[in-house]
Scaffold this motif. Structure first.
Motif, PDB file in Angstrom:
ATOM      1  N   SER A  69       0.863  -1.181   0.000  1.00 26.02           N
ATOM      2  CA  SER A  69       0.000   0.000   0.000  1.00 26.02           C
ATOM      3  C   SER A  69       0.896   1.225   0.000  1.00 26.02           C
ATOM      4  O   SER A  69       2.050   1.162   0.424  1.00 26.02           O
ATOM      5  CB  SER A  69      -0.933   0.009   1.219  1.00 26.02           C
ATOM      6  N   LEU A  70       0.345   2.350  -0.471  1.00 23.71           N
ATOM      7  CA  LEU A  70       1.144   3.565  -0.548  1.00 23.71           C
ATOM      8  C   LEU A  70       0.209   4.766  -0.488  1.00 23.71           C
ATOM      9  O   LEU A  70      -0.753   4.844  -1.248  1.00 23.71           O
ATOM     10  CB  LEU A  70       1.944   3.585  -1.860  1.00 23.71           C
ATOM     11  N   ARG A  71       0.506   5.695   0.442  1.00 23.89           N
ATOM     12  CA  ARG A  71      -0.306   6.902   0.512  1.00 23.89           C
ATOM     13  C   ARG A  71       0.516   8.070   1.034  1.00 23.89           C
ATOM     14  O   ARG A  71       1.552   7.887   1.674  1.00 23.89           O
ATOM     15  CB  ARG A  71      -1.544   6.695   1.375  1.00 23.89           C
ATOM     16  N   GLU A  72       0.004   9.272   0.755  1.00 28.06           N
ATOM     17  CA  GLU A  72       0.673  10.502   1.149  1.00 28.06           C
ATOM     18  C   GLU A  72       0.142  10.961   2.500  1.00 28.06           C
ATOM     19  O   GLU A  72      -1.068  10.905   2.755  1.00 28.06           O
ATOM     20  CB  GLU A  72       0.413  11.569   0.083  1.00 28.06           C
ATOM     21  N   VAL A  73       1.057  11.418   3.377  1.00 32.83           N
ATOM     22  CA  VAL A  73       0.660  11.827   4.733  1.00 32.83           C
ATOM     23  C   VAL A  73       1.453  13.049   5.170  1.00 32.83           C
ATOM     24  O   VAL A  73       2.526  13.336   4.634  1.00 32.83           O
ATOM     25  CB  VAL A  73       0.910  10.694   5.766  1.00 32.83           C
ATOM     26  N   THR A  74       0.926  13.754   6.159  1.00 35.79           N
ATOM     27  CA  THR A  74       1.710  14.735   6.894  1.00 35.79           C
ATOM     28  C   THR A  74       2.371  14.009   8.062  1.00 35.79           C
ATOM     29  O   THR A  74       2.043  12.860   8.370  1.00 35.79           O
ATOM     30  CB  THR A  74       0.823  15.859   7.451  1.00 35.79           C
ATOM     31  N   ALA A  75       3.291  14.687   8.749  1.00 35.87           N
ATOM     32  CA  ALA A  75       3.909  14.080   9.923  1.00 35.87           C
ATOM     33  C   ALA A  75       2.859  13.747  10.976  1.00 35.87           C
ATOM     34  O   ALA A  75       2.896  12.688  11.614  1.00 35.87           O
ATOM     35  CB  ALA A  75       4.978  15.002  10.499  1.00 35.87           C
ATOM     36  N   ALA A  76       1.900  14.646  11.162  1.00 33.92           N
ATOM     37  CA  ALA A  76       0.853  14.420  12.151  1.00 33.92           C
ATOM     38  C   ALA A  76       0.009  13.200  11.795  1.00 33.92           C
ATOM     39  O   ALA A  76      -0.322  12.374  12.658  1.00 33.92           O
ATOM     40  CB  ALA A  76      -0.034  15.658  12.274  1.00 33.92           C
ATOM     41  N   GLU A  77      -0.350  13.079  10.529  1.00 36.28           N
ATOM     42  CA  GLU A  77      -1.131  11.923  10.085  1.00 36.28           C
ATOM     43  C   GLU A  77      -0.359  10.629  10.284  1.00 36.28           C
ATOM     44  O   GLU A  77      -0.916   9.609  10.721  1.00 36.28           O
ATOM     45  CB  GLU A  77      -1.509  12.097   8.610  1.00 36.28           C
ATOM     46  N   PHE A  78       0.921  10.669   9.986  1.00 33.34           N
ATOM     47  CA  PHE A  78       1.734   9.462  10.138  1.00 33.34           C
ATOM     48  C   PHE A  78       1.834   9.048  11.605  1.00 33.34           C
ATOM     49  O   PHE A  78       1.720   7.858  11.939  1.00 33.34           O
ATOM     50  CB  PHE A  78       3.131   9.700   9.564  1.00 33.34           C
ATOM     51  N   LEU A  79       2.049   9.996  12.490  1.00 34.11           N
ATOM     52  CA  LEU A  79       2.147   9.676  13.914  1.00 34.11           C
ATOM     53  C   LEU A  79       0.840   9.078  14.429  1.00 34.11           C
ATOM     54  O   LEU A  79       0.850   8.171  15.268  1.00 34.11           O
ATOM     55  CB  LEU A  79       2.513  10.924  14.703  1.00 34.11           C
ATOM     56  N   ARG A  80      -0.290   9.556  13.922  1.00 30.14           N
ATOM     57  CA  ARG A  80      -1.568   8.988  14.332  1.00 30.14           C
ATOM     58  C   ARG A  80      -1.669   7.522  13.890  1.00 30.14           C
ATOM     59  O   ARG A  80      -2.160   6.678  14.646  1.00 30.14           O
ATOM     60  CB  ARG A  80      -2.706   9.817  13.729  1.00 30.14           C
ATOM     61  N   VAL A  81      -1.183   7.221  12.689  1.00 32.48           N
ATOM     62  CA  VAL A  81      -1.186   5.832  12.220  1.00 32.48           C
ATOM     63  C   VAL A  81      -0.292   4.969  13.102  1.00 32.48           C
ATOM     64  O   VAL A  81      -0.655   3.852  13.507  1.00 32.48           O
ATOM     65  CB  VAL A  81      -0.734   5.751  10.747  1.00 32.48           C
ATOM     66  N   MET A  82       0.884   5.478  13.424  1.00 28.68           N
ATOM     67  CA  MET A  82       1.835   4.707  14.233  1.00 28.68           C
ATOM     68  C   MET A  82       1.309   4.466  15.650  1.00 28.68           C
ATOM     69  O   MET A  82       1.676   3.485  16.302  1.00 28.68           O
ATOM     70  CB  MET A  82       3.181   5.427  14.300  1.00 28.68           C
ATOM     71  N   ALA A  83       0.446   5.349  16.125  1.00 30.52           N
ATOM     72  CA  ALA A  83      -0.102   5.190  17.477  1.00 30.52           C
ATOM     73  C   ALA A  83      -1.096   4.048  17.556  1.00 30.52           C
ATOM     74  O   ALA A  83      -1.278   3.450  18.627  1.00 30.52           O
ATOM     75  CB  ALA A  83      -0.767   6.489  17.922  1.00 30.52           C
ATOM     76  N   ARG A  84      -1.714   3.715  16.410  1.00 33.23           N
ATOM     77  CA  ARG A  84      -2.766   2.698  16.469  1.00 33.23           C
ATOM     78  C   ARG A  84      -2.453   1.409  15.716  1.00 33.23           C
ATOM     79  O   ARG A  84      -3.066   0.378  15.981  1.00 33.23           O
ATOM     80  CB  ARG A  84      -4.066   3.290  15.928  1.00 33.23           C
ATOM     81  N   GLU A  85      -1.494   1.430  14.769  1.00 31.94           N
ATOM     82  CA  GLU A  85      -1.227   0.243  13.950  1.00 31.94           C
ATOM     83  C   GLU A  85      -0.073  -0.583  14.529  1.00 31.94           C
ATOM     84  O   GLU A  85       0.967  -0.023  14.893  1.00 31.94           O
ATOM     85  CB  GLU A  85      -0.906   0.647  12.516  1.00 31.94           C
ATOM     86  N   PRO A  86      -0.201  -1.907  14.577  1.00 30.55           N
ATOM     87  CA  PRO A  86       0.838  -2.768  15.176  1.00 30.55           C
ATOM     88  C   PRO A  86       1.917  -3.192  14.178  1.00 30.55           C
ATOM     89  O   PRO A  86       1.989  -4.353  13.764  1.00 30.55           O
ATOM     90  CB  PRO A  86       0.029  -3.975  15.655  1.00 30.55           C
ATOM     91  N   TYR A  87       2.779  -2.278  13.792  1.00 32.78           N
ATOM     92  CA  TYR A  87       3.881  -2.624  12.896  1.00 32.78           C
ATOM     93  C   TYR A  87       5.023  -3.272  13.673  1.00 32.78           C
ATOM     94  O   TYR A  87       5.196  -3.041  14.876  1.00 32.78           O
ATOM     95  CB  TYR A  87       4.381  -1.379  12.161  1.00 32.78           C
ATOM     96  N   ASP A  88       5.811  -4.082  12.965  1.00 41.67           N
ATOM     97  CA  ASP A  88       6.986  -4.716  13.563  1.00 41.67           C
ATOM     98  C   ASP A  88       8.248  -3.895  13.339  1.00 41.67           C
ATOM     99  O   ASP A  88       9.107  -3.808  14.214  1.00 41.67           O
ATOM    100  CB  ASP A  88       7.190  -6.124  12.963  1.00 41.67           C
ATOM    101  N   VAL A  89       8.369  -3.315  12.138  1.00 44.55           N
ATOM    102  CA  VAL A  89       9.564  -2.551  11.761  1.00 44.55           C
ATOM    103  C   VAL A  89       9.123  -1.269  11.076  1.00 44.55           C
ATOM    104  O   VAL A  89       8.155  -1.266  10.300  1.00 44.55           O
ATOM    105  CB  VAL A  89      10.483  -3.359  10.813  1.00 44.55           C
ATOM    106  N   LEU A  90       9.821  -0.185  11.366  1.00 38.89           N
ATOM    107  CA  LEU A  90       9.577   1.098  10.717  1.00 38.89           C
ATOM    108  C   LEU A  90      10.878   1.600  10.125  1.00 38.89           C
ATOM    109  O   LEU A  90      11.882   1.713  10.826  1.00 38.89           O
ATOM    110  CB  LEU A  90       9.044   2.116  11.731  1.00 38.89           C
ATOM    111  N   VAL A  91      10.878   1.886   8.811  1.00 35.97           N
ATOM    112  CA  VAL A  91      12.049   2.429   8.122  1.00 35.97           C
ATOM    113  C   VAL A  91      11.793   3.905   7.844  1.00 35.97           C
ATOM    114  O   VAL A  91      10.831   4.256   7.148  1.00 35.97           O
ATOM    115  CB  VAL A  91      12.325   1.678   6.803  1.00 35.97           C
TER     116      VAL A  91
END
Length: 441
Positions: A69-91
């Motif tokens: 998947s691929l989408r455009e975000v602001t820093a604020a939008e990205f941080l909101r995703v990271m707060a709720r999504e269970p990722y294993d690795v972030l690059v």
């Protein structure tokens, strides 16, 4: 957060330009832990940080690296995703200031969590400027990837020299190297000049290089001479390009064996017999495949050009030498220290990174909070400005008035953003050079 034995590893990649997306997505594929830690293929979700260099669909297609998947975000939008999504690795494939801002934002949104992702960052290519500044802005990630043995040594020296933890530095290689090795001359013999958006910078120097490339085509009518371009006018890459070669070439009488080309660098290298550049990372891609490679000395060997990085490589030469038939022979010891791995060791270059990520994912009790070197205590006159550019307060929280992070922008906002980005690019490529020339009168 150890990965499940049945579910795929989930990796998020945040990038701010076409080249950093190429590096970040390629890195995600290289550093994903091997079985049995992660038996299924990883799922890679891409996020493009909205800004002046956000890649266009054409640029993304040219890079040739895909995501689930691929989408455009602001820093604020990205941080909101990271707060709720269970990722294993972030690059984090961002400019240094972007990395630092996101690290502080993540520290805030993950402050009550131990099951956070492993955070990885690094550089997209040759590191020849702002070494200390860029490195300290990246400090705080779990892994700071160094693309070569030489870079790993320098990175550790910087961190240790300021009293920062250097254990995050991990030696790897450029993640997008590959392709078939060079086996001999093609028909026709093909010379490729890899253009760079900001090196050299002046019209005089860029015109000189273009005229020498055209002259080489005229001197060797049996050769195909290609000018490999990074972007079309109006598009931005990692660096600003005020004087695109396409526009300079419109004023010249071009011979029939001279062409401007776009496309994936790997595909261009498939037909290259001689790679020529000032200091592009394309030189390392070329050396990896053992294609004869030249780093030009015509404009001097200078830090401002980045070609000083290639001192000792055996690749430095001028257009006069190339016109006379010179073919460079790279120094094998120098090449080995650059993470090029032309000797066949590339397959194991990411083993250490994969092992470290697997260990961190399986760490008892989870991972500790992110701990960047820069804090409001260590850099009170610098850090707040870095964070404010991404609408973050010194403690990593969102500033009042930050772009909404809980919804997609509406049609009107999208139109305004596109118009603003177009106006910015017009200002950079049209207005700014005129003002500069007026100032020189």
């Amino acid at each position: 957060m150890p990965p499940s034995n049945t579910k795929s590893l989930r990796i998020a990649v945040l990038a701010d330009s076409d080249t950093r997306w190429k590096w970040g997505a390629s890195t995600a594929g290289r550093v994903a832990p091997a079985a049995p830690a992660a038996p299924a293929a990883p799922v890679v979700d891409g996020f493009l940080l909205r800004g002046r260099a956000t890649p266009t669909p054409r640029q993304l297609a040219e890079v040739g690296v895909r995501a689930d998947s691929l989408r455009e975000v602001t820093a604020a939008e990205f941080l909101r995703v990271m707060a709720r999504e269970p990722y294993d690795v972030l690059v984090l494939a961002l400019v240094g200031g972007g990395v630092q801002a996101v690290l502080h934002g993540l520290r805030r949104v993950w402050e009550d969590r131990t099951d956070r992702p492993v955070v990885v960052t690094g550089y997209v290519g040759v590191v020849y400027e702002k070494l200390a500044d860029g490195l300290l802005l990246r400090h705080g990630a779990d892994l700071v990837l160094a693309n070569s043995r030489q870079d790993a040594d320098r990175f550790r020296q910087v961190y240790e020299g300021v009293g920062a933890d250097a254990s995050s530095v991990t030696e790897v290689a450029l993640p997008f190297l590959g392709g078939a090795p060079y086996t001999g001359e093609h028909e026709p013999y093909t010379v490729v000049f890899a253009a760079q958006p900001s090196v050299p910078e002046t019209r005089r120097d860029r015109t000189y290089l273009l005229e020498r490339l055209v002259r080489h085509a005229r001197l060797h009518p049996g050769r195909e001479v290609l000018l490999k371009l990074r972007s079309r006018p109006g598009e931005h890459t990692t660096h600003l390009e005020e004087l695109p070669y396409q526009k300079l070439a419109q004023r010249l009488d071009l011979p029939p064996n001279f062409r401007l080309v776009y496309g994936n660098m790997g595909e261009v290298l498939d037909r290259t017999d001689l790679m020529v550049t000032v200091s592009s990372t394309a030189a390392l891609e070329s050396l990896h495949r053992r294609v004869p490679t030249v780093v030009l000395t015509d404009l001097g060997v200078r830090e401002a050009l980045g070609n000083h990085h290639f001192v000792g490589s055996g690749c430095l030469a001028s257009w006069d030498q190339l016109d006379a038939g010179h073919r460079p022979v790279p120094d094998e010891e120098w090449v080995a220290r650059q993470g090029v791995a032309a000797d066949g060791g590339y397959g194991s270059a990411f083993d250490t990174a994969r092992e470290r990520i697997a260990e961190l994912l399986g760490r008892p009790g989870g991972l500790p909070p992110l701990a960047p070197y820069y804090t409001p205590e260590t850099a009170p006159g610098y850090l707040p400005g870095v964070l404010a550019r991404h609408h973050l307060a010194p403690d990593g929280s969102l500033l009042p008035g930050a772009p909404a992070a809980d919804r997609e922008p509406g049609p009107v906002r999208q139109i305004v953003r596109r118009a603003a980005r177009g106006a910015y690019r017009h200002g950079v490529q049209r207005v700014a050079p005129v003002i500069r020339r007026m100032g020189e009168l």
